[in-house]
Design a protein around this motif. Structure first.
Motif, short mmCIF file in Angstrom:
data_model
loop_
_atom_site.label_atom_id
_atom_site.label_comp_id
_atom_site.label_asym_id
_atom_site.label_seq_id
_atom_site.Cartn_x
_atom_site.Cartn_y
_atom_site.Cartn_z
N VAL A 1 0.84 -1.25 0.06
CA VAL A 1 -0.09 -0.05 0.04
C VAL A 1 0.99 1.27 -0.10
O VAL A 1 0.49 2.23 -0.70
CB VAL A 1 -0.99 0.00 1.19
CG1 VAL A 1 -1.87 1.35 1.30
CG2 VAL A 1 -2.06 -1.19 0.97
N GLY A 2 2.01 1.22 0.69
CA GLY A 2 2.69 2.26 0.81
C GLY A 2 3.40 2.71 -0.60
O GLY A 2 3.27 3.87 -0.97
N ALA B 1 2.59 10.83 0.35
CA ALA B 1 1.48 10.33 -0.49
C ALA B 1 0.39 9.73 0.05
O ALA B 1 -0.56 9.71 -0.38
CB ALA B 1 2.16 9.36 -1.42
N ILE B 2 0.76 9.08 1.35
CA ILE B 2 -0.42 8.61 2.10
C ILE B 2 -1.10 9.39 2.83
O ILE B 2 -2.26 9.20 3.30
CB ILE B 2 0.37 7.39 2.78
CG1 ILE B 2 -0.68 6.09 3.28
CG2 ILE B 2 0.90 7.63 4.13
CD1 ILE B 2 -1.06 5.26 1.92
N ASP B 3 -0.92 10.66 3.03
CA ASP B 3 -1.46 11.61 3.72
C ASP B 3 -2.97 11.93 3.04
O ASP B 3 -3.33 11.76 2.03
CB ASP B 3 -0.98 13.02 3.83
CG ASP B 3 0.35 12.91 4.87
OD1 ASP B 3 0.55 12.05 5.69
OD2 ASP B 3 1.16 14.10 4.70
N GLY B 4 -3.88 11.98 4.00
CA GLY B 4 -5.41 12.23 3.62
C GLY B 4 -6.02 10.95 3.21
O GLY B 4 -7.18 10.94 2.54
N SER B 5 -5.40 9.77 3.55
CA SER B 5 -6.22 8.47 3.50
C SER B 5 -6.74 8.03 4.50
O SER B 5 -6.41 8.60 5.80
CB SER B 5 -4.89 7.26 2.84
OG SER B 5 -4.41 7.97 1.73
N GLN C 1 2.94 5.75 -5.94
CA GLN C 1 3.02 5.70 -7.65
C GLN C 1 1.55 6.29 -8.12
O GLN C 1 1.28 6.94 -9.02
CB GLN C 1 2.92 4.29 -8.00
CG GLN C 1 4.35 3.62 -7.83
CD GLN C 1 4.53 2.05 -8.27
OE1 GLN C 1 3.69 1.41 -8.96
NE2 GLN C 1 5.64 1.63 -8.11
N ALA C 2 0.54 6.25 -7.22
CA ALA C 2 -0.80 6.80 -7.48
C ALA C 2 -0.57 8.38 -7.63
O ALA C 2 -1.13 9.03 -8.46
CB ALA C 2 -1.92 6.45 -6.61
N SER D 1 1.01 -0.26 10.25
CA SER D 1 2.27 -0.50 10.68
C SER D 1 2.88 0.67 10.52
O SER D 1 2.63 1.60 9.31
CB SER D 1 2.87 -1.42 9.48
OG SER D 1 4.17 -1.41 9.45
N GLU D 2 4.03 0.92 11.38
CA GLU D 2 4.91 2.19 11.30
C GLU D 2 5.42 2.55 9.72
O GLU D 2 5.69 3.52 9.48
CB GLU D 2 5.98 2.07 12.29
CG GLU D 2 5.51 2.45 13.50
CD GLU D 2 5.29 4.00 13.75
OE1 GLU D 2 6.06 4.56 13.11
OE2 GLU D 2 4.33 4.40 14.22
N LYS D 3 5.71 1.29 9.36
CA LYS D 3 6.46 1.10 7.77
C LYS D 3 5.37 1.87 6.83
O LYS D 3 5.98 2.21 5.65
CB LYS D 3 6.62 -0.25 7.47
CG LYS D 3 7.41 -1.00 8.18
CD LYS D 3 9.06 -0.71 7.46
CE LYS D 3 10.22 -1.70 8.34
NZ LYS D 3 11.19 -0.72 8.73
N LEU D 4 4.18 1.93 7.09
CA LEU D 4 3.21 2.50 5.97
C LEU D 4 3.58 3.90 5.72
O LEU D 4 3.64 4.33 4.59
CB LEU D 4 1.78 2.33 6.44
CG LEU D 4 0.87 2.98 5.42
CD1 LEU D 4 0.60 2.02 4.38
CD2 LEU D 4 -0.52 3.40 6.19
#
Ligand code: PHE
Length: 366
Positions: A221-222, A255-259, A227-228, A245-248
């Motif tokens: 997912v990260g 890029a994952i902010d706002g999810s 890539q999205a 996970s911390e790894k996310l």
């Protein structure tokens, strides 16, 4: 697969009760296995400090399945035939728990998965239990949140076709989102371990969705999030507990902010029991804040210990019956009452990702 004895490193003997644990300590789901191991070790430490069970100390043999279902199944065989464990804790990933459940059920050794949410896991038989909710509920939670809170009309789905968890959650989400009046624009697939998702994301972009549901695990997912965004897909991503996970945050960056994702537990919970658990966990693990895996594994181990105390002996059938009677058990990830299908019925939380962390948004009850 290396075996590690924990809870004092005592060898098996008449003075100890040996539990088994299977987890992903390496591979694509390594943080799941490590957090779970930590939660279980804390529960055993506390139980041993309080005198153990039936006058005996508890020890746990842990096998690393390298995030592979075949290895998880083999580990169960070893735990049962060589280590003679009375009960097995694990796995996290539903595909691994399914492979394990087959073996545990056949041998009549009770198994409690802390966190596998695919409904078919506990359908493997009467020796297989879980202390978490199941995916028909989890899929409903995000479908409802997407429709009612985010007000999304058109959503695309990107599933991991190697994961029973991801396939199951995709099916439920698609159905519930449509039932609530939303439209699924397209469903694309990847295989766990892939690193290039651009073809699927490009196909998704063409359908102009207002959000993308990605019910996978953090390792993939990260990268998908990055890539999205690179491809100009700016809409919110949504997922399930597999994101925890911390790894996310490391892999996804901004890029994952706002999810958003659904989960079992939030460390923001002001409950006294939760606060004590977090403090004790931090003290043992270098200040780390326990994630849902740690919380559920701690709960699963405590349910197992409670059953060991109540059971007349430590035989498989006696333990199975004692676990099945678990009622109103105060877990740190919610109160646990096991239903006739050996599942727990509990609320879910929705978390929002921003600035390298996940924060509590809302609770959705079954
Ligand atoms: N529910 C996931 C599965 O069944 C595992 C998981 C649970 C992952 C909780 C992270 C947090 O595969």
């Amino acid at each position: 697969v290396p075996a590690v004895a924990q809870g004092g490193g005592t060898p098996a003997g008449d003075d100890v009760i040996v539990l088994g644990e299977v987890g992903a300590l390496t591979g694509g789901q390594a943080t799941f296995g490590i957090s779970s191991r930590n939660g279980i070790a804390l529960a055993l430490k506390e139980a041993n400090a309080a005198g153990g069970v039936k006058g005996k100390k508890l020890v746990v043999r842990v096998y690393d399945d390298q995030s592979k279902p075949e290895e998880a199944a083999q580990a169960v065989t070893r735990l049962i035939t060589q280590d003679k464990v009375v009960l097995i804790l694990g796995e996290v990933a539903s595909s691994s728990s399914l492979a394990m459940a087959e073996k545990a059920q056949a041998a009549g050794v009770p198994m409690i998965t802390p966190s596998s949410t695919n409904p078919t896991v506990t359908e493997k038989g009467d020796f297989i239990f879980r202390v978490c909710f199941i995916d028909p509920f989890q899929g409903f939670v995000m479908a409802k949140f997407a429709r009612e809170n985010l007000k999304l009309n058109k959503v695309a789905v990107l599933q991991d076709n190697k994961s029973a968890y991801s396939i199951g959650l995709t099916e439920v989400f698609r159905q519930k989102f449509a039932e609530l009046g939303g439209k699924i624009t397209v469903t694309e697939s990847y295989s766990q371990g892939d690193t290039d998702y651009r073809a699927q994301l490009t196909a998704i972009k063409k359908t102009q969705p207002e959000g993308i549901y990605v019910p996978g695990y953090y390792s993939e997912v990260g990268v998908i999030a990055r890539q999205a965004r690179e491809l100009g897909l700016k809409v919110p991503l949504m997922g399930g507990d597999g994101w925890d996970s911390e790894k996310l945050f490391e892999l996804g960056g901004s890029a994952i902010d706002g999810s958003y994702f659904s989960n079992h537990y939030s460390p923001d919970n002001p409950d006294e029991l939760v606060k004590k658990f977090i403090a004790d966990y931090k003290a043992d693990y270098n200040g780390a804040v326990p994630d849902a895996l740690a919380a559920l594994a701690y709960d699963a181990a405590r349910v197992a210990i409670d059953a060991l105390k109540r059971a007349p002996d430590t035989s498989g059938p006696a333990l199975r019956d004692a676990i099945a009677q678990t009622k109103n058990f105060p877990g740190v990830a919610g109160v646990i009452t096991l239903d006739a299908k050996r599942n727990a019925v509990k609320s879910a939380v929705v978390l929002k990702v921003a600035d390298g962390k996940a924060s509590y948004v809302t609770t959705i009850a079954p």
